[in-house]
Design a protein around this motif. Structure first.
Motif, PDB file in Angstrom:
ATOM      1  N   ARG A 154       0.835  -1.192   0.000  1.00  0.00           N
ATOM      2  CA  ARG A 154       0.000   0.000   0.000  1.00  0.00           C
ATOM      3  C   ARG A 154       0.878   1.253   0.000  1.00  0.00           C
ATOM      4  O   ARG A 154       1.927   1.277   0.636  1.00  0.00           O
ATOM      5  CB  ARG A 154      -0.916   0.041   1.226  1.00  0.00           C
ATOM      6  CG  ARG A 154      -2.018  -1.002   1.189  1.00  0.00           C
ATOM      7  CD  ARG A 154      -2.950  -0.853   2.363  1.00  0.00           C
ATOM      8  NE  ARG A 154      -4.043  -1.801   2.302  1.00  0.00           N
ATOM      9  CZ  ARG A 154      -5.015  -1.870   3.198  1.00  0.00           C
ATOM     10  NH1 ARG A 154      -4.999  -1.040   4.233  1.00  0.00           N
ATOM     11  NH2 ARG A 154      -5.990  -2.751   3.073  1.00  0.00           N
ATOM     12  N   VAL A 155       0.409   2.267  -0.708  1.00  0.00           N
ATOM     13  CA  VAL A 155       1.104   3.549  -0.754  1.00  0.00           C
ATOM     14  C   VAL A 155       0.074   4.659  -0.544  1.00  0.00           C
ATOM     15  O   VAL A 155      -0.983   4.645  -1.162  1.00  0.00           O
ATOM     16  CB  VAL A 155       1.805   3.770  -2.114  1.00  0.00           C
ATOM     17  CG1 VAL A 155       2.439   5.154  -2.168  1.00  0.00           C
ATOM     18  CG2 VAL A 155       2.850   2.699  -2.358  1.00  0.00           C
ATOM     19  N   ILE A 156       0.355   5.595   0.331  1.00  0.00           N
ATOM     20  CA  ILE A 156      -0.537   6.735   0.551  1.00  0.00           C
ATOM     21  C   ILE A 156      -0.135   7.865  -0.389  1.00  0.00           C
ATOM     22  O   ILE A 156       1.026   8.279  -0.422  1.00  0.00           O
ATOM     23  CB  ILE A 156      -0.466   7.221   2.013  1.00  0.00           C
ATOM     24  CG1 ILE A 156      -0.968   6.119   2.958  1.00  0.00           C
ATOM     25  CG2 ILE A 156      -1.293   8.489   2.192  1.00  0.00           C
ATOM     26  CD1 ILE A 156      -0.837   6.472   4.425  1.00  0.00           C
ATOM     27  N   ILE A 183      -8.255   2.758  -3.953  1.00  0.00           N
ATOM     28  CA  ILE A 183      -8.347   2.190  -5.300  1.00  0.00           C
ATOM     29  C   ILE A 183      -7.390   1.011  -5.394  1.00  0.00           C
ATOM     30  O   ILE A 183      -6.495   0.847  -4.557  1.00  0.00           O
ATOM     31  CB  ILE A 183      -7.979   3.223  -6.395  1.00  0.00           C
ATOM     32  CG1 ILE A 183      -6.524   3.724  -6.175  1.00  0.00           C
ATOM     33  CG2 ILE A 183      -8.960   4.372  -6.418  1.00  0.00           C
ATOM     34  CD1 ILE A 183      -6.021   4.597  -7.316  1.00  0.00           C
ATOM     35  N   TRP A 184      -7.613   0.170  -6.410  1.00  0.00           N
ATOM     36  CA  TRP A 184      -6.666  -0.892  -6.749  1.00  0.00           C
ATOM     37  C   TRP A 184      -5.982  -0.509  -8.054  1.00  0.00           C
ATOM     38  O   TRP A 184      -6.618   0.030  -8.957  1.00  0.00           O
ATOM     39  CB  TRP A 184      -7.398  -2.218  -6.957  1.00  0.00           C
ATOM     40  CG  TRP A 184      -7.730  -2.948  -5.702  1.00  0.00           C
ATOM     41  CD1 TRP A 184      -8.887  -2.847  -4.986  1.00  0.00           C
ATOM     42  CD2 TRP A 184      -6.923  -3.913  -5.025  1.00  0.00           C
ATOM     43  NE1 TRP A 184      -8.850  -3.678  -3.897  1.00  0.00           N
ATOM     44  CE2 TRP A 184      -7.655  -4.351  -3.897  1.00  0.00           C
ATOM     45  CE3 TRP A 184      -5.642  -4.445  -5.263  1.00  0.00           C
ATOM     46  CZ2 TRP A 184      -7.151  -5.305  -3.008  1.00  0.00           C
ATOM     47  CZ3 TRP A 184      -5.148  -5.387  -4.381  1.00  0.00           C
ATOM     48  CH2 TRP A 184      -5.899  -5.799  -3.263  1.00  0.00           C
TER      49      TRP A 184
END
Length: 202
Positions: A154-156, A183-184
């Protein structure tokens, strides 16, 4: 004064909720107003009216055509009064402690309308429809191991404004709105549970 209770009240009040409203009126006085139609039938505030009537609390009707917001001003309460702080909690808690009569709502309104204004579809299904005994239903069923569907990484990503958000969406080719929380990438379409069925291989 001939105030009438709503013949189809969409709220249900438990004994606990009724007691809460009664004690609030007794100890803290009246808070928000109730709402009537032009035939003096209650639109909102049925239980508050019921308890106020039992306690002999006088009722004053303010007539309006709905184009003016009526503000109830408690001249006996200052901002720092303990009773004022307690009323702020209890007034909201009384609403939280009641619940909607979903069967009645489903009778009177289209389910799509109810979903559009925020109700969950599962709450609107009449009791008894689709209910079963999970233990009995699981007999003779095959073993099943749930695949881990959580994201591996995951990245913010932060945006200063909506223009930046939409520019990013365009860059990666995924539709995003102001309300999009996650989102993916690459984009994954949600899988509908209704599309999965167990098939006996024998």
């Amino acid at each position: 004064m001939g105030i009438k209770k709503d013949k189809r009240n969409y709220r249900k009040h438990s004994e606990e909720n009724q007691e809460l409203i009664k004690n609030s009126l007794l100890e803290l006085g009246t808070g928000r107003s109730i709402l009537l139609d032009n035939e003096d039938e209650i639109i909102a505030g049925n239980e508050t009216f019921t308890q106020a009537e039992k306690l002999g609390i006088p009722i004053q009707i303010i007539e309006t055509d709905g184009k003016t917001l009526i503000a109830v001003k408690r001249t006996d309460l200052a901002t720092d009064d303990d009773a004022r702080k307690q009323l702020a909690i209890v007034d909201n808690l009384a609403t939280d402690k009641s619940e909607f009569d979903f069967e009645l709502l489903s009778d009177d309104f289209d389910i799509n309308f109810l979903e559009d204004i925020g109700f969950e579809k599962i709450d609107l299904i009449p009791k008894g429809v689709g209910e079963n005994n999970p233990t009995e239903e699981w007999e003779d069923m095959p073993e099943f191991e749930q695949e881990n569907l959580l994201a591996k990484n995951r990245v913010i990503v932060s945006f200063e404004n909506d223009d930046d958000r939409f520019a990013f969406a365009k860059l990666i080719g995924i539709k995003m709105t102001r309300d999009t929380k996650s989102i993916w990438f690459p984009e994954k379409k949600p899988e509908a549970v209704k599309d999965f069925r167990y098939k006996d291989e024998e």
